[in-house]
Design an enzyme around this catalytic site. Structure first.
Site, mmCIF file in Angstrom:
data_model
loop_
_atom_site.group_PDB
_atom_site.id
_atom_site.type_symbol
_atom_site.label_atom_id
_atom_site.label_comp_id
_atom_site.label_asym_id
_atom_site.label_seq_id
_atom_site.Cartn_x
_atom_site.Cartn_y
_atom_site.Cartn_z
ATOM 1 N N THR A 94 0.825 -1.215 0.000
ATOM 2 C CA THR A 94 0.000 0.000 0.000
ATOM 3 C C THR A 94 0.853 1.255 0.000
ATOM 4 O OG1 THR A 94 -0.147 -0.145 2.379
ATOM 5 C CG2 THR A 94 -1.963 -1.040 1.127
ATOM 6 N N THR A 95 2.043 1.165 0.582
ATOM 7 C CA THR A 95 2.940 2.315 0.560
ATOM 8 C C THR A 95 3.588 2.432 -0.813
ATOM 9 O OG1 THR A 95 3.447 1.641 2.809
ATOM 10 C CG2 THR A 95 4.706 3.464 1.916
ATOM 11 N N ASP A 392 -1.376 -8.023 7.369
ATOM 12 C CA ASP A 392 -0.426 -7.977 6.251
ATOM 13 C C ASP A 392 0.216 -9.344 6.049
ATOM 14 O OD1 ASP A 392 -0.889 -5.371 5.817
ATOM 15 O OD2 ASP A 392 1.142 -4.662 6.252
HETATM 16 P P1 ADP Z 1 4.297 -1.577 1.599
HETATM 17 O O1 ADP Z 1 3.162 -0.991 2.352
HETATM 18 O O2 ADP Z 1 4.357 -1.035 0.212
HETATM 19 O O3 ADP Z 1 4.322 -3.060 1.629
HETATM 20 P P2 ADP Z 1 6.691 -1.686 3.189
HETATM 21 O O4 ADP Z 1 7.054 -0.706 4.227
HETATM 22 O O5 ADP Z 1 6.258 -3.049 3.594
HETATM 23 O O6 ADP Z 1 5.604 -1.016 2.280
HETATM 24 O O7 ADP Z 1 7.943 -1.796 2.231
HETATM 25 C C1 ADP Z 1 7.999 -2.695 1.204
HETATM 26 C C2 ADP Z 1 9.251 -2.516 0.392
HETATM 27 O O8 ADP Z 1 10.404 -2.656 1.201
HETATM 28 C C3 ADP Z 1 9.321 -3.574 -0.664
HETATM 29 O O9 ADP Z 1 9.758 -3.008 -1.867
HETATM 30 C C4 ADP Z 1 10.332 -4.567 -0.096
HETATM 31 O O10 ADP Z 1 10.978 -5.242 -1.116
HETATM 32 C C5 ADP Z 1 11.247 -3.663 0.664
HETATM 33 N N1 ADP Z 1 11.950 -4.337 1.765
HETATM 34 C C6 ADP Z 1 11.419 -5.007 2.799
HETATM 35 N N2 ADP Z 1 12.364 -5.483 3.626
HETATM 36 C C7 ADP Z 1 13.548 -5.101 3.104
HETATM 37 C C8 ADP Z 1 14.925 -5.273 3.476
HETATM 38 N N3 ADP Z 1 15.288 -5.929 4.577
HETATM 39 N N4 ADP Z 1 15.858 -4.719 2.679
HETATM 40 C C9 ADP Z 1 15.492 -4.042 1.579
HETATM 41 N N5 ADP Z 1 14.262 -3.846 1.194
HETATM 42 C C10 ADP Z 1 13.289 -4.363 1.918
HETATM 43 MG MG MG Z 2 4.641 -4.447 3.104
#
Ligand code: ADP
Ligand code: MG
Length: 540
Positions: A94-95, A392
């Site tokens: 969603t972000t 989630d």
């Molecule tokens: P959303 O609401 O879009 O799911 P998140 O805050 O969960 O937002 O962020 C998701 C993004 O962060 C994705 O692009 C995912 O690949 C990336 N991500 C999650 N964990 C890591 C990590 N440890 N290192 C790098 N990127 C990450």
């Molecule tokens: Mg996420």
């Protein structure tokens, strides 16, 4: 006659206002994206939101934040809407979707300024979206959903960006167990309905480690009468959605009673009716009766005599869950009750007091197809955030079970798709190439934001990341979200389900297209004195 000059006037002004509206839409979208930007990835900041009632929400979930803020601009409202769509469709990303949509629009601004017609931009965006989805399919790798360790790793990588990271392994286990419980295979089609059958019940108090997935369901209810049994082993359960009360006449009905006997006859009828429906139930020898409606005192009396425990005014959704957990079928008339309707799958019925409230547990089910997740924690706000994170996690789990394909996270997939789009763009005409390449560039916003959120140098890291993708052609290089350095995502174990990524791209590009299509905003609220001209523009 009156309408004509108005029409001409508005035609003259139209081009001006068209461009202006597009620019203002783009700006509104960018503003929303800027609010959300710092919430992406493992180094996300939280937002604290105050609602009008004075309550607070603490979260870094894009959708949860946007749900609470109030905006005036219609384009900003659309942005908020797409985050909700994303949440409903796949429950994650969603972000990302907001940031991506904001960037897609912001790169389009440049073309509008250069007098390129929006339809050209739109058709290039469409083309790019089709190609993006094909590329995603090509670079995704299949997984085995029965591999528990793998599933836990996937879920973990989805929720370690959220607040509950310090007890995430437990949350992952909870999510996986819950989703596997409600998984149902029917005629070769998988059905996983988390909203309906995996209910999260938050009970403040205790510690987070006390949370668990029940092998069955729990509801916030007590037995109707204190002398009913509160602990039953292997109960036979009957579910009803009718009331065990005498059906009173419509409110308009008048009964005229002239004689004493008439009155007692009416009472007698009522008594006989209740006795009759209770006998229908007692015939099946249940230990436990749940109904969605009321149970009269008299009915309770008959049930107690037959040693039956009854619980009334159960919510429809809870009743459905109990049915799926213990294998009972909900009956809407007592005379239709049959042996097959009785649920015998539950091992234990128990009413327990937690805090100062009573809760009913139907647990130790043999093959539950529904469950309750009992969340414990220090306060309401934390529980609410924990629930959001858990939702989630469950969504990720559901997505992977439904479509067991994975992509590398941490911006790696964006870089890979971007790189391939650039290659494909060579086959296009010159005018279409620009907006098409702009989409490819816009995708870089995800790794860029991840780098930014760790406070690392954007340009340096992004350039070397781009080089990795163009020179080595290895699609799994991305950004380590904790440190802001380059990393191989397969080694780091950050991955994302294909369904989420595909939906993110679809929603973001579609939203951008939608907003670019708009070249006038006609408000339904007319200011006084502007009635006529306003009406003319509206009609046009
Ligand atoms: P959303 O609401 O879009 O799911 P998140 O805050 O969960 O937002 O962020 C998701 C993004 O962060 C994705 O692009 C995912 O690949 C990336 N991500 C999650 N964990 C890591 C990590 N440890 N290192 C790098 N990127 C990450
Ligand atoms: Mg996420």
């Amino acid at each position: 006659m009156m309408g004509r000059p108005v029409l001409v006037l508005s035609q003259n002004t139209k081009r001006e206002s068209g461009r202006k509206v597009q620019i203002s839409n783009i700006n509104a979208a960018k503003n929303i994206a800027d609010i959300i930007r710092t919430c992406l990835g493992p180094r996300a900041m939280m937002k604290m939101l105050l609602d009008p009632m004075g309550g607070i929400v603490m979260t870094n979930d894009g959708n949860a934040i946007l749900r609470e803020i109030q905006v005036q601009h219609p384009a900003a409202k659309t942005m908020i809407e797409i985050s909700r769509t994303q949440d409903e469709e796949v429950g994650d990303g969603t972000t990302s979707v907001i940031i991506l949509a904001g960037e897609m629009l912001s790169v389009a601004e440049h073309f509008l300024e250069q007098q390129i017609h929006p339809t050209v931009v739109i058709s290039a965006y469409r083309q790019a979206l089709d190609d993006m989805l094909n590329i995603l399919n090509e670079i995704s790798t299949p997984v085995d959903p029965n591999d528990r360790d793998m599933m836990l790793k996937i879920i973990k990588s989805a929720i370690n960006t959220k607040a509950l990271s310090h007890w995430s392994s437990m949350a992952c286990n909870i999510a996986l167990d819950a989703v596997r419980t409600v998984e149902l295979e029917e005629n070769g089609r998988k059905e996983i309905d988390i909203k309906k059958y995996a209910k999260v019940e938050k009970v403040p108090g205790g510690v987070i480690e006390d949370s668990c997935v029940l092998k069955g369901v729990m509801l916030n209810k007590d037995v109707t009468h204190p002398s009913m049994r509160r602990l039953i082993k292997n109960p036979r359960i009957v579910l009803l959605d009718c009331s065990l009360e005498y059906k009173k006449g419509e409110s308009q009905t008048d009964i005229e009673i002239t004689k004493e006997e008439d009155f007692s006859r009416i009472l007698k009828m009522e008594e006989e009716y209740i006795q009759h429906i209770c006998e229908d139930i007692i015939r099946l020898k249940p230990d436990l009766v749940f109904t969605e409606k009321g149970i009269s005192d008299l009915a309770q009396h008959y049930l107690i005599k037959a040693n039956i425990t009854a619980i009334r005014r159960v919510r429809k959704t809870d009743n459905n869950r109990i049915g799926r957990a213990c294998g009972a079928r909900i009956a809407s008339r007592t005379d239709e009750l049959r042996e097959e309707d009785v649920g015998t799958g539950a091992g234990l019925f128990e009413v327990k007091k937690i805090g100062d409230e009573y809760f009913t547990f139907v647990t130790e089910c043999k093959d539950p197809k529904a469950c309750t997740i009992l969340l414990r924690g220090p306060c309401k706000e934390i529980l609410a955030e924990v629930e959001r994170n858990l939702q989630d996690a469950m969504q990720v789990c559901r997505n992977v079970l439904l479509e067991p394909c994975l992509l590398p996270g941490g911006g790696a997939v964006e870089m890979a798709v971007s790189h391939r789009l650039m290659e494909k763009s060579r086959a296009l005409t010159v005018v279409e190439q620009w907006p098409y390449r702009a989409v490819a560039q816009a995708l870089e916003v995800i790794p860029r934001t991840l780098i930014q959120n760790c406070g690392a140098s954007t340009i340096r890291v992004l350039t070397s990341l781009r080089a990795k993708h163009t020179q080595e052609g290895n699609a799994s290089w991305g950004v380590n979200g904790e440190t802001g350095t380059l990393a191989d995502m397969t080694e780091l174990g950050v991955c994302e389900p294909l369904a989420v990524k595909a939906q993110t791209y679809k929603t973001a590009v579609e939203a951008a297209i939608l907003l670019l299509r708009i070249d006038a905003i006609v408000s339904g609220h007319k200011k006084k004195g502007e009635e006529k001209t306003g009406g003319g523009q509206g009609a046009e």
